[in-house]
Design an enzyme around this catalytic site. Structure first.
Site, short mmCIF file in Angstrom:
data_model
loop_
_atom_site.label_atom_id
_atom_site.label_comp_id
_atom_site.label_asym_id
_atom_site.label_seq_id
_atom_site.Cartn_x
_atom_site.Cartn_y
_atom_site.Cartn_z
CG HIS A 135 43.33 47.91 31.81
ND1 HIS A 135 43.37 46.55 31.66
CD2 HIS A 135 44.59 48.36 31.51
CE1 HIS A 135 44.59 46.18 31.30
NE2 HIS A 135 45.34 47.26 31.19
CG ASP A 165 38.51 43.01 33.78
OD1 ASP A 165 38.23 43.65 32.76
OD2 ASP A 165 39.63 43.07 34.32
#
Length: 385
Positions: A135, A165
Site C-alpha cells: 500500500h 497513490d
C-alpha cells in the site's frame, strides 16, 4: 436513465477510456480523465469491490458503472468489443492478472493497435517485489520519501495516501496516458504505460536528489530548509490550540513576517543560524499569544507567506477558494471541481458516483455499441443493479 457518449465539456471530449476497476490511484486517474471530458466506462466485478464503491466514493464520479463477470469468456469478449473503439485502457491489477483474463496488452492491441494501455501498480510490472502486496506507505518507504517526512526526529510521519497513490501514482499515469495519446496521433500505434508508484514518487522527489548532490542536505528530519530545520519555515501553535504555517524563506518575506509579528526589533537576523533556537522560541511564544483567527486577520493577503492550517470542512468556505469556486455542492456532497482550469473547454461535472456496481450496465453498454445486452444480463455474464 439515458446515457450518451460525448457529453463531456473538457479538452478530452471524444476520448474513450475503458477502466477495468481497481482501487485508489486507478480510479483517481479515471476521475481526472472523466473530469476533463473523456468518456470513461467503468468495468466492475458484480457486487463491487471493498473500499472502491458507493454513492459517496467521489473517485468514481463522472462515469457509468458496468458489472461484468470477467471470469466468463463472454464478458471478456464484451470488454474487447469496447476496446475496439476505445483510445485508452486502464487497469490496476497485479502484473499478469489481465493477461490471464485475456485482457492483457497483447489481447487489446490485437483488436485495436492504437490502444494506449495504462497499467497502475505500486511496485511496477517487473522487479523483485512486483508480485508482492503493498500500500501507499510501503511504496513511498523504499523510495527515500517517507524517511524524511515530518518534523519528528524520532520517527517519520506518513501523509495519508496523497504522496504515493495520487502524487506518484495516478498523476503520473495520467501524464503517461496523455503523452502516449499525443504520440499515437503521429505514429498510429498505441503502447503500454508501466505507471509504478515507486517510480513516480522517486520522480516527485527529484529535489531531494538535487539537494544531496549539492552537499548541503542532511538525511535527518527537521534539519533542512524545507522540513522545519529553520524557524522561518515551520508550523506554530496558536493560543486556541490551532496552528499557522510559516514559509517566509526569502529576505523580503522574512522581513514582513517579523514586522507583522511585532518582533522585528528583538528577533535575530535570518542570516544568523547560530541564533535560530532563539528565533524559534520568539516565534513560538508570539504565535501562542493570539488565536488562529486573529493571526489570520494579521497575515492573510500579505507577503509574509503565513497561512492558517484549517480542516477540510473550513477549507470549503475559505474566501479565496469560494471566490475561485474550487469546491461545489453537488449530489448531496461538497466536492472539488475539475482541475486545472481551461480558457475555452471548461470541464464540468457529470455523473455522480454509482450507488452500486452495475448501476448503468444496460445504458452504458448500449451507448458504446454493444448489441447483445439482454443475453449478457439474462445469462448472468452482466449484472444490472
Amino acid at each position: 436513465m439515458t446515457y450518451e457518449l460525448g457529453q463531456g465539456t473538457g479538452p478530452l471530449k471524444g476520448v474513450k477510456v475503458v477502466e477495468i476497476a481497481g482501487i485508489g490511484p486507478g480510479p483517481h486517474a479515471c476521475m481526472i480523465l472523466a473530469d476533463l471530458g473523456a468518456d470513461v466506462i467503468r468495468i466492475e466485478r458484480p457486487g463491487g469491490q471493498a473500499l472502491a464503491g458507493g454513492a459517496t466514493m467521489l473517485l468514481n464520479r463522472g462515469r457509468p458503472s458496468v458489472a461484468l463477470n470477467l471470469k466468463d469468456p463472454q464478458a471478456v469478449a464484451t470488454v474487447l468489443e469496447l476496446v475496439r473503439t476505445a483510445d485508452v485502457v486502464i487497469e490496476g491489477m497485479r502484473p499478469g492478472v489481465t493477461e490471464r483474463l485475456g485482457l492483457g496488452p497483447e489481447d487489446c492491441q490485437a483488436v485495436n493497435p492504437k490502444i494506449v494501455y495504462g497499467r497502475m501498480t505500486g511496485w511496477g510490472q517487473d522487479g523483485p517485489l512486483a508480485q508482492a502486496a503493498g500500500h501507499d506507505m510501503n511504496y513511498i518507504a523504499i523510495t527515500g520519501a517517507l524517511q524524511m517526512m515530518g518534523q519528528d526526529k524520532a520517527r517519520p510521519h506518513f501523509p495519508s495516501n496523497l504522496v504515493g497513490d495520487f502524487g506518484g501514482g495516478s498523476t503520473y499515469l495520467v501524464i503517461g496516458i496523455l503523452a502516449a495519446l499525443l504520440e499515437a496521433k503521429v505514429s498510429g500505434q498505441g503502447q503500454v504505460i508501466d505507471a509504478a508508484i515507486v517510480d513516480g514518487t522517486a520522480h516527485l522527489n527529484a529535489m531531494t536528489a538535487a539537494f544531496l548532490a549539492s552537499g548541503g542536505y542532511h538525511e535527518e528530519r527537521a534539519s533542512n530548509l524545507l522540513d522545519g530545520g529553520v524557524p522561518f519555515y515551520d508550523i506554530y501553535e496558536t493560543s486556541d490550540g490551532k496552528h499557522m504555517s510559516v514559509g517566509s524563506l526569502e529576505p523580503q518575506f522574512f522581513d514582513a513576517l517579523v514586522t507583522l509579528l511585532g518582533v522585528k526589533d528583538t528577533c535575530p537576523g535570518q542570516g544568523e543560524p547560530q541564533r535560530y533556537d532563539e528565533m524559534r522560541q520568539i516565534f513560538t511564544d508570539t504565535f501562542r499569544s493570539r488565536t488562529q483567527a486573529e493571526w489570520i486577520e494579521v497575515f492573510e493577503g500579505t507577503d509574509a507567506c503565513v497561512a492558517g492550517i484549517i480542516p477540510f470542512t473550513e477549507a470549503v468556505e475559505h474566501p479565496h477558494l469560494t471566490a475561485r469556486g474550487t469546491f461545489v455542492e453537488r449530489d448531496g456532497m461538497v466536492q472539488p471541481v475539475p482541475a486545472p482550469r481551461f480558457s475555452r473547454t471548461e470541464p464540468s461535472l457529470s455523473l455522480p458516483p454509482s450507488k452500486a456496481a452495475g448501476e448503468h450496465t444496460r445504458e452504458a453498454l448500449a451507448a458504446w455499441g454493444i448489441t447483445d445486452i439482454d443475453e449478457l444480463i439474462d445469462s448472468g455474464v452482466a449484472v444490472q443493479t
